[in-house]
Design a protein around this motif. Structure first.
Motif, short mmCIF file in Angstrom:
data_model
loop_
_atom_site.label_atom_id
_atom_site.label_comp_id
_atom_site.label_asym_id
_atom_site.label_seq_id
_atom_site.Cartn_x
_atom_site.Cartn_y
_atom_site.Cartn_z
N PHE A 123 0.87 -1.29 -0.04
CA PHE A 123 -0.12 0.10 -0.03
C PHE A 123 0.80 1.23 0.08
CE2 PHE A 123 -3.82 -2.22 1.99
CZ PHE A 123 -4.25 -2.77 0.77
N GLN A 124 2.12 1.37 0.85
CA GLN A 124 3.04 2.26 0.80
C GLN A 124 3.43 2.48 -0.70
OE1 GLN A 124 5.34 2.91 4.02
NE2 GLN A 124 3.77 3.69 5.12
N SER A 125 3.78 1.42 -1.28
CA SER A 125 4.47 1.87 -2.45
C SER A 125 3.32 2.26 -3.35
CB SER A 125 5.15 0.33 -3.00
OG SER A 125 4.01 -0.57 -3.36
N LEU A 126 2.11 1.84 -3.28
CA LEU A 126 1.05 2.46 -4.26
C LEU A 126 1.05 4.05 -4.14
CD1 LEU A 126 -1.76 0.03 -3.97
CD2 LEU A 126 -0.38 0.46 -6.08
N SER A 127 1.21 4.50 -2.75
CA SER A 127 1.08 5.75 -2.64
C SER A 127 1.92 6.71 -3.24
CB SER A 127 0.72 6.02 -1.13
OG SER A 127 2.18 6.04 -0.44
N LYS A 128 3.09 5.98 -3.18
CA LYS A 128 4.26 6.66 -4.27
C LYS A 128 3.87 6.99 -5.70
CE LYS A 128 8.02 5.43 -0.74
NZ LYS A 128 7.84 4.22 -0.49
N MET A 129 3.01 6.10 -6.08
CA MET A 129 2.80 5.96 -7.68
C MET A 129 1.55 6.89 -7.48
SD MET A 129 2.71 1.80 -8.32
CE MET A 129 3.66 1.01 -6.99
N TRP A 153 -10.62 -1.46 -3.22
CA TRP A 153 -11.34 -2.33 -2.53
C TRP A 153 -11.29 -2.28 -1.09
CZ3 TRP A 153 -6.47 -3.37 -5.06
CH2 TRP A 153 -5.70 -3.75 -4.24
N THR A 154 -10.38 -1.15 -0.65
CA THR A 154 -10.52 -1.05 0.89
C THR A 154 -11.60 0.37 1.29
OG1 THR A 154 -8.43 0.32 0.88
CG2 THR A 154 -8.09 -1.92 1.42
N MET A 214 -14.37 0.79 -0.95
CA MET A 214 -15.41 0.67 -1.94
C MET A 214 -16.77 1.33 -1.52
SD MET A 214 -15.97 -0.65 -4.98
CE MET A 214 -17.41 -0.77 -5.97
N ASP A 215 -17.06 0.90 -0.15
CA ASP A 215 -18.15 1.56 0.65
C ASP A 215 -18.44 3.03 0.58
OD1 ASP A 215 -19.31 -0.87 1.06
OD2 ASP A 215 -19.49 -0.51 3.17
N LYS A 216 -17.17 3.92 0.43
CA LYS A 216 -17.07 4.93 0.50
C LYS A 216 -17.28 5.58 -0.68
CE LYS A 216 -14.54 8.94 2.95
NZ LYS A 216 -13.33 9.49 2.43
N ILE A 217 -16.59 4.90 -1.57
CA ILE A 217 -16.42 5.68 -3.05
C ILE A 217 -17.83 5.30 -3.86
CG2 ILE A 217 -15.04 5.83 -5.29
CD1 ILE A 217 -13.40 6.64 -2.82
N VAL A 218 -18.37 4.01 -3.59
CA VAL A 218 -19.58 3.64 -4.42
C VAL A 218 -20.36 2.99 -3.24
CG1 VAL A 218 -20.46 2.38 -6.17
CG2 VAL A 218 -18.16 2.84 -6.14
N PRO A 219 -21.04 4.07 -2.66
CA PRO A 219 -21.91 3.59 -1.35
C PRO A 219 -23.10 2.84 -1.51
CG PRO A 219 -22.22 5.88 -1.64
CD PRO A 219 -21.20 5.68 -2.84
N PRO A 220 -23.19 1.95 -0.57
CA PRO A 220 -24.54 1.11 -1.13
C PRO A 220 -25.92 1.64 -0.93
CG PRO A 220 -23.40 0.55 1.37
CD PRO A 220 -22.63 1.78 0.64
N TYR A 221 -25.98 2.78 -0.32
CA TYR A 221 -27.00 3.59 -0.28
C TYR A 221 -26.72 5.05 -0.24
CZ TYR A 221 -26.01 3.84 4.54
OH TYR A 221 -25.35 4.06 5.96
N PRO A 222 -27.59 6.07 -0.91
CA PRO A 222 -27.19 7.41 -0.78
C PRO A 222 -26.88 8.05 0.36
CG PRO A 222 -29.20 7.08 -1.92
CD PRO A 222 -28.73 5.83 -1.07
#
Ligand code: GTQ
Length: 328
Positions: free
Chosen positions: A22-28, A34-35, A37-45
């Motif tokens: 995950f740390q290596s990803l943040s440098k990119m 997937w961690t 998902m609920d916040k970005i594409v919420p299951p209800y408005p």
């Protein structure tokens, strides 16, 4: 076991390897979906706004205080923004901004123009005016005065008492779409002529009459321009009359609202999708309250006689043009 399977199980279970990854990803400049998902594409408005109320008995003295520490011209717009308790300014709801503006006798809020659309609902004072692109429009209690996008406007007060109104703007949208900016006029006032019949003012008496003609305990009137369209492409307004002792049917709308009590008293029950129970907001004349999108709402008039008259900003034009007015 194949090598691939071994690697997969290691990758799933090895927490420190995951953290390194995950740390290596943040440098990119990347991050896993997937961690989140609920916040970005919420299951209800999930509106960010919470039901919030502003009592006029609290806000009026605060406005008078503002008037004692800064001039209207110096401030450009001497406004107390109504900030949703769950979000920072300029959010009164997720999509609509409201503020209370005060202009003292003899003052001028100088001429400017901006991309944002504004409308004003006049709360108190006589002798106030808004000049809009050369039309000078008197501001009277209960009237709505429009300021379409990119039209020069300044506010003044030629009466002997403070003039106070509710500003409604589409500012939250322009936090996301950077097309709003302001242009200052060279002089405090843009040249204007009295325009008693201007289409930029919608008089309260017309609205009240339209509500009273509907002989039902809960009447709703949608504001519109002379050509039948909404007040702007983004936000518009409505008014409601709730008869003494009546509670409206609970309804759930996709829209968000900022209500202002023109007259009367009562309370609203507001349940957002984020809360298990409804929040009760009590209100009286000249109070303002925010209703988040997707809330289940009812209004009760607690008076023994007469009726409560409510004004509300809404984001109907925008949601309608996106074709999302109705729930799927
Ligand atoms: O009167 O032009 O409440 O530009 C916020 C921004 C009022 C106005 C507000 C504005 C105005």
């Amino acid at each position: 076991m194949t090598t691939t399977q071994v690697n997969q199980s290691n990758a799933y279970n090895d927490e420190s390897a995951l953290n390194d990854y995950f740390q290596s990803l943040s440098k990119m400049n990347a991050t896993p979906l997937w961690t989140a998902m609920d916040k970005i594409v919420p299951p209800y408005p999930k509106p960010r706004a919470a039901p919030t109320a502003w009592a006029y008995s609290v806000m009026r003295p605060a406005l008078m205080h503002a008037a004692s520490i800064v001039g209207a011209e110096e401030a450009e717009r001497r406004v107390l923004m109504l900030v949703n308790e769950a979000i920072a300014a300029p959010y009164t709801t997720d999509t609509i901004y409201a503020g209370l503006q005060i202009v003292l006798p003899g003052e001028t809020a100088p001429a400017h123009r901006h991309r944002a659309f504004a409308l004003r609902f006049i709360i108190e004072g006589t002798g106030g005016f808004t000049a809009i692109e050369g039309e000078r429009i008197d501001m009277r209690r209960g009237d709505v005065v429009l300021t379409p996008s990119w039209q020069w406007h300044d506010h003044g007060n030629e009466g002997s008492d403070p003039v106070i109104w509710l500003d409604g703007l589409d500012l939250p949208l322009w936090q996301h779409i950077p097309i709003n900016f302001v242009d200052q006029y060279t002089e405090p006032r843009y040249p204007s002529e009295p325009a008693p019949d201007s289409a930029a003012r919608i008089q309260w008496k017309i609205v009240a009459q339209a509500l009273d003609e509907q002989r039902i305990p809960h009447a709703i009137y949608q504001y519109h321009l002379p050509d039948g369209s909404h007040l702007s492409k983004t936000i518009s307004a409505q008014a409601e009359r709730v008869e003494a002792g009546h509670t409206t049917t609970t309804s759930c709308k996709v829209l968000s609202y900022i209500y202002h009590v023109y007259s009367g008293q009562g309370f609203s029950m507001i349940k957002t999708p984020n809360e298990a129970t409804a929040k009760r907001l009590d209100w009286t004349e000249k109070d303002t309250f925010a209703v988040p999108a997707w809330s289940e709402v009812s209004h009760t008039c607690t008076m023994d006689s007469g009726a409560v008259y409510l004004f509300a900003l809404n984001d109907r034009p925008m949601i309608e043009s996106l074709t999302f007015l109705n729930k799927p």
